[in-house]
Motif scaffolding. Structure first.
Motif, mmCIF file in Angstrom:
data_model
loop_
_atom_site.group_PDB
_atom_site.id
_atom_site.type_symbol
_atom_site.label_atom_id
_atom_site.label_comp_id
_atom_site.label_asym_id
_atom_site.label_seq_id
_atom_site.Cartn_x
_atom_site.Cartn_y
_atom_site.Cartn_z
ATOM 1 N N ILE A 111 0.869 -1.182 0.000
ATOM 2 C CA ILE A 111 0.000 0.000 0.000
ATOM 3 C C ILE A 111 0.902 1.226 0.000
ATOM 4 C CG2 ILE A 111 -1.806 1.292 1.194
ATOM 5 C CD1 ILE A 111 -2.752 -1.290 2.459
ATOM 6 N N LEU A 112 0.797 2.024 -1.057
ATOM 7 C CA LEU A 112 1.615 3.231 -1.199
ATOM 8 C C LEU A 112 0.719 4.454 -1.059
ATOM 9 C CD1 LEU A 112 4.191 4.810 -2.001
ATOM 10 C CD2 LEU A 112 3.545 4.439 -4.405
ATOM 11 N N VAL A 113 1.006 5.294 -0.066
ATOM 12 C CA VAL A 113 0.223 6.508 0.177
ATOM 13 C C VAL A 113 1.091 7.714 -0.145
ATOM 14 C CG1 VAL A 113 -1.135 7.829 1.846
ATOM 15 C CG2 VAL A 113 -1.050 5.320 2.013
ATOM 16 N N ASN A 114 0.847 8.335 -1.288
ATOM 17 C CA ASN A 114 1.583 9.541 -1.677
ATOM 18 C C ASN A 114 0.901 10.750 -1.044
ATOM 19 O OD1 ASN A 114 3.917 9.066 -3.381
ATOM 20 N ND2 ASN A 114 2.490 8.120 -4.816
ATOM 21 N N ASN A 115 1.482 11.243 0.040
ATOM 22 C CA ASN A 115 0.872 12.315 0.818
ATOM 23 C C ASN A 115 1.728 13.584 0.866
ATOM 24 O OD1 ASN A 115 -0.821 13.453 3.212
ATOM 25 N ND2 ASN A 115 1.252 13.297 4.040
ATOM 26 N N ALA A 116 3.035 13.460 0.716
ATOM 27 C CA ALA A 116 3.927 14.617 0.857
ATOM 28 C C ALA A 116 3.561 15.715 -0.123
ATOM 29 C CB ALA A 116 5.374 14.185 0.646
ATOM 30 N N GLY A 117 3.634 16.961 0.351
ATOM 31 C CA GLY A 117 3.313 18.067 -0.536
ATOM 32 C C GLY A 117 3.840 19.391 -0.003
ATOM 33 N N VAL A 118 3.962 20.368 -0.890
ATOM 34 C CA VAL A 118 4.353 21.720 -0.512
ATOM 35 C C VAL A 118 3.427 22.701 -1.219
ATOM 36 C CG1 VAL A 118 6.787 21.193 -0.076
ATOM 37 C CG2 VAL A 118 6.046 21.832 -2.381
ATOM 38 N N VAL A 119 3.388 23.924 -0.716
ATOM 39 C CA VAL A 119 2.563 24.960 -1.328
ATOM 40 C C VAL A 119 3.277 26.303 -1.237
ATOM 41 C CG1 VAL A 119 1.294 25.448 0.811
ATOM 42 C CG2 VAL A 119 0.265 26.041 -1.377
ATOM 43 N N THR A 120 3.125 27.104 -2.276
ATOM 44 C CA THR A 120 3.602 28.485 -2.271
ATOM 45 C C THR A 120 2.384 29.361 -2.508
ATOM 46 O OG1 THR A 120 5.707 27.803 -3.215
ATOM 47 C CG2 THR A 120 5.181 30.144 -3.308
ATOM 48 N N GLY A 121 1.898 30.050 -1.478
ATOM 49 C CA GLY A 121 0.658 30.796 -1.616
ATOM 50 C C GLY A 121 0.799 32.281 -1.378
ATOM 51 N N LYS A 122 2.000 32.757 -1.290
ATOM 52 C CA LYS A 122 2.231 34.153 -0.926
ATOM 53 C C LYS A 122 2.201 35.089 -2.127
ATOM 54 C CE LYS A 122 5.664 36.921 1.622
ATOM 55 N NZ LYS A 122 6.961 36.864 2.312
ATOM 56 N N TYR A 123 2.395 34.521 -3.328
ATOM 57 C CA TYR A 123 2.590 35.346 -4.511
ATOM 58 C C TYR A 123 1.504 35.095 -5.560
ATOM 59 C CZ TYR A 123 7.335 34.966 -2.548
ATOM 60 O OH TYR A 123 8.420 34.948 -1.715
ATOM 61 N N THR A 124 1.330 36.055 -6.479
ATOM 62 C CA THR A 124 0.651 35.736 -7.728
ATOM 63 C C THR A 124 1.627 34.896 -8.546
ATOM 64 O OG1 THR A 124 1.499 37.675 -8.904
ATOM 65 C CG2 THR A 124 -0.583 37.945 -7.679
ATOM 66 N N PHE A 145 5.577 10.057 -9.750
ATOM 67 C CA PHE A 145 6.154 9.246 -10.826
ATOM 68 C C PHE A 145 7.217 8.298 -10.269
ATOM 69 C CE2 PHE A 145 5.599 13.081 -13.927
ATOM 70 C CZ PHE A 145 4.223 12.948 -13.857
ATOM 71 N N TRP A 146 8.103 8.849 -9.433
ATOM 72 C CA TRP A 146 9.254 8.059 -8.972
ATOM 73 C C TRP A 146 8.829 6.982 -7.969
ATOM 74 C CZ3 TRP A 146 10.724 9.842 -12.971
ATOM 75 C CH2 TRP A 146 11.000 11.175 -13.240
ATOM 76 N N THR A 147 7.890 7.286 -7.083
ATOM 77 C CA THR A 147 7.443 6.252 -6.136
ATOM 78 C C THR A 147 6.686 5.138 -6.850
ATOM 79 O OG1 THR A 147 5.461 7.553 -5.590
ATOM 80 C CG2 THR A 147 7.370 7.788 -4.133
ATOM 81 N N TYR A 148 5.890 5.494 -7.853
ATOM 82 C CA TYR A 148 5.188 4.454 -8.632
ATOM 83 C C TYR A 148 6.195 3.597 -9.380
ATOM 84 C CZ TYR A 148 0.315 6.111 -8.151
ATOM 85 O OH TYR A 148 -0.934 6.434 -7.689
ATOM 86 N N LYS A 149 7.191 4.260 -9.995
ATOM 87 C CA LYS A 149 8.224 3.509 -10.713
ATOM 88 C C LYS A 149 8.960 2.550 -9.790
ATOM 89 C CE LYS A 149 8.902 5.148 -15.098
ATOM 90 N NZ LYS A 149 9.287 4.373 -16.288
ATOM 91 N N ALA A 150 9.139 2.973 -8.547
ATOM 92 C CA ALA A 150 9.908 2.169 -7.597
ATOM 93 C C ALA A 150 9.123 0.965 -7.083
ATOM 94 C CB ALA A 150 10.348 3.047 -6.418
ATOM 95 N N PHE A 151 7.821 1.128 -6.848
ATOM 96 C CA PHE A 151 7.059 0.081 -6.155
ATOM 97 C C PHE A 151 5.980 -0.600 -6.996
ATOM 98 C CE2 PHE A 151 8.494 2.959 -2.703
ATOM 99 C CZ PHE A 151 9.268 2.055 -1.993
ATOM 100 N N LEU A 152 5.498 0.047 -8.044
ATOM 101 C CA LEU A 152 4.417 -0.547 -8.817
ATOM 102 C C LEU A 152 4.801 -1.826 -9.557
ATOM 103 C CD1 LEU A 152 1.500 -0.444 -9.722
ATOM 104 C CD2 LEU A 152 2.144 1.197 -11.526
ATOM 105 N N PRO A 153 6.016 -1.952 -10.125
ATOM 106 C CA PRO A 153 6.347 -3.201 -10.825
ATOM 107 C C PRO A 153 6.171 -4.447 -9.960
ATOM 108 C CG PRO A 153 7.948 -1.508 -11.376
ATOM 109 C CD PRO A 153 7.094 -0.938 -10.289
ATOM 110 N N ASP A 154 6.575 -4.387 -8.693
ATOM 111 C CA ASP A 154 6.404 -5.545 -7.802
ATOM 112 C C ASP A 154 4.926 -5.816 -7.532
ATOM 113 O OD1 ASP A 154 9.133 -6.023 -7.561
ATOM 114 O OD2 ASP A 154 9.342 -4.616 -5.900
ATOM 115 N N MET A 155 4.124 -4.748 -7.413
ATOM 116 C CA MET A 155 2.679 -4.939 -7.235
ATOM 117 C C MET A 155 2.079 -5.625 -8.451
ATOM 118 S SD MET A 155 1.364 -1.355 -5.545
ATOM 119 C CE MET A 155 2.140 -0.612 -4.099
ATOM 120 N N ILE A 156 2.528 -5.215 -9.634
ATOM 121 C CA ILE A 156 2.014 -5.812 -10.873
ATOM 122 C C ILE A 156 2.383 -7.287 -10.952
ATOM 123 C CG2 ILE A 156 2.265 -5.803 -13.395
ATOM 124 C CD1 ILE A 156 2.457 -2.748 -13.250
ATOM 125 N N SER A 157 3.610 -7.616 -10.583
ATOM 126 C CA SER A 157 4.038 -9.020 -10.660
ATOM 127 C C SER A 157 3.236 -9.904 -9.715
ATOM 128 C CB SER A 157 5.536 -9.133 -10.344
ATOM 129 O OG SER A 157 5.792 -8.795 -8.990
#
Length: 298
Positions: A111-124, A145-157
């Motif tokens: 189970i892969l949970v992609n949760n990390a994130g950043v925001v820039t809200g100070k500017y136009t 992209f990179w986390t899916y590339k790293a872990f999805l192939p094993d899930m598919i197999s």
């Protein structure tokens, strides 16, 4: 035309049945769950909730100090294995290197949970520094992209796994002063949907996808943001605990989409007909948004 309408009606009635009859929870005991941005906020809460259900936890975050503190706390309160790896998910080579460590030391992530994130809200958008725009895109979408590339192939197999995209209502609606953030979240949703379609074509029905779109959560990323209308309001820390249960419930019931709060479903229906008014209603005031210049968990 009949060959199009007949399947459409079947899917429509099937969706109605699923709305009335909730599927049973799946068992995640012993499953290896990886949560990015897990040092604090929503990522930590999701990990904790899944840990209570017996899942082995793998926590990733760029903030090593906060990550170790969270891992220590979860080890003391949960009767499961908890592993912590400092990782900058925006860096492809670092994701691949850390993923190999996880596979050797823990096992195959299911189970892969992609949760990390950043925001820039100070500017136009035209005022926003290029490095912050680039960082937003690298963390909020390229990292998927990179986390899916790293872990999805094993899930598919194994034809077994679950991909969870913690997006945002900003992936459904435009928000004032958050053009790069919204673009990254729209992309994250489109990417998750595209991979789900690929898996269906490959007949890998054992791999599920859940896309979560919560409204602004009053954590470090969106602290102080407010809207002008009561239909939507920033999710408080107290409400956050309830939201994590809704999110984990969606994962366990293998729902494709979860929008929080439920009023977002109504706004999605209205958006088709009154785009500008609906977008304006739910957009936060620009002056209340923070500029986060370091990687933060949600």
């Amino acid at each position: 035309m009949i060959f199009f309408l007949l399947p459409l009606n079947i899917y429509k009635h099937g969706a109605f049945v699923r709305l009335l009859v909730q599927p049973a929870w799946k068992d995640v005991e012993g499953e290896i769950v990886l949560v990015t941005g897990a040092a604090q906020g929503l990522g930590k809460l999701i990990a904790e909730e899944l840990g209570h259900l017996g899942a082995t936890l793998v926590l990733w975050d760029v903030n090593r100090e906060a990550l170790e503190k969270t891992a220590k706390e979860l080890r003391s309160t949960l009767d499961v294995r908890v592993y912590a790896y400092a990782c900058d998910c925006s860096r492809r080579t670092e994701v691949y290197r850390t993923a190999e460590l996880v596979k050797r030391e823990v096992g195959d992530v299911s189970i892969l949970v992609n949760n990390a994130g950043v925001v820039t809200g100070k500017y136009t958008f035209t005022e926003a520094p290029d490095n912050l725009v680039d960082r937003t895109l690298r963390v909020n979408i390229a990292a998927h992209f990179w986390t899916y590339k790293a872990f999805l192939p094993d899930m598919i197999s194994r034809n077994h796994g679950h991909l969870v995209c913690i997006a945002c209502h900003g992936g459904l609606f435009a928000m004032n002063g958050l053009a790069d953030y919204c673009a990254s979240k729209f992309a994250a949703i489109g990417f998750a949907e595209s991979i789900a379609l690929e898996l269906r074509v490959l007949q890998k029905e054992g791999i599920k996808t859940t896309i979560v779109c919560p409204y602004l959560i009053n954590t470090t990323m969106f602290q102080g943001c407010q809207t002008k209308y009561v239909l939507l309001k920033t999710i408080s820390e107290k409400e956050n605990s309830f939201r994590r249960k809704r999110i984990v419930d969606a994962i366990l019931r293998e729902k494709m989409y979860l929008l929080l709060p439920s009023s977002l479903y109504l706004l999605m229906a209205l958006k088709r007909y009154t785009f500008s008014q609906v977008v304006y209603m739910q957009s936060p005031s620009k002056q209340n948004c923070l500029c986060i210049e370091v990687f933060k968990s949600k």
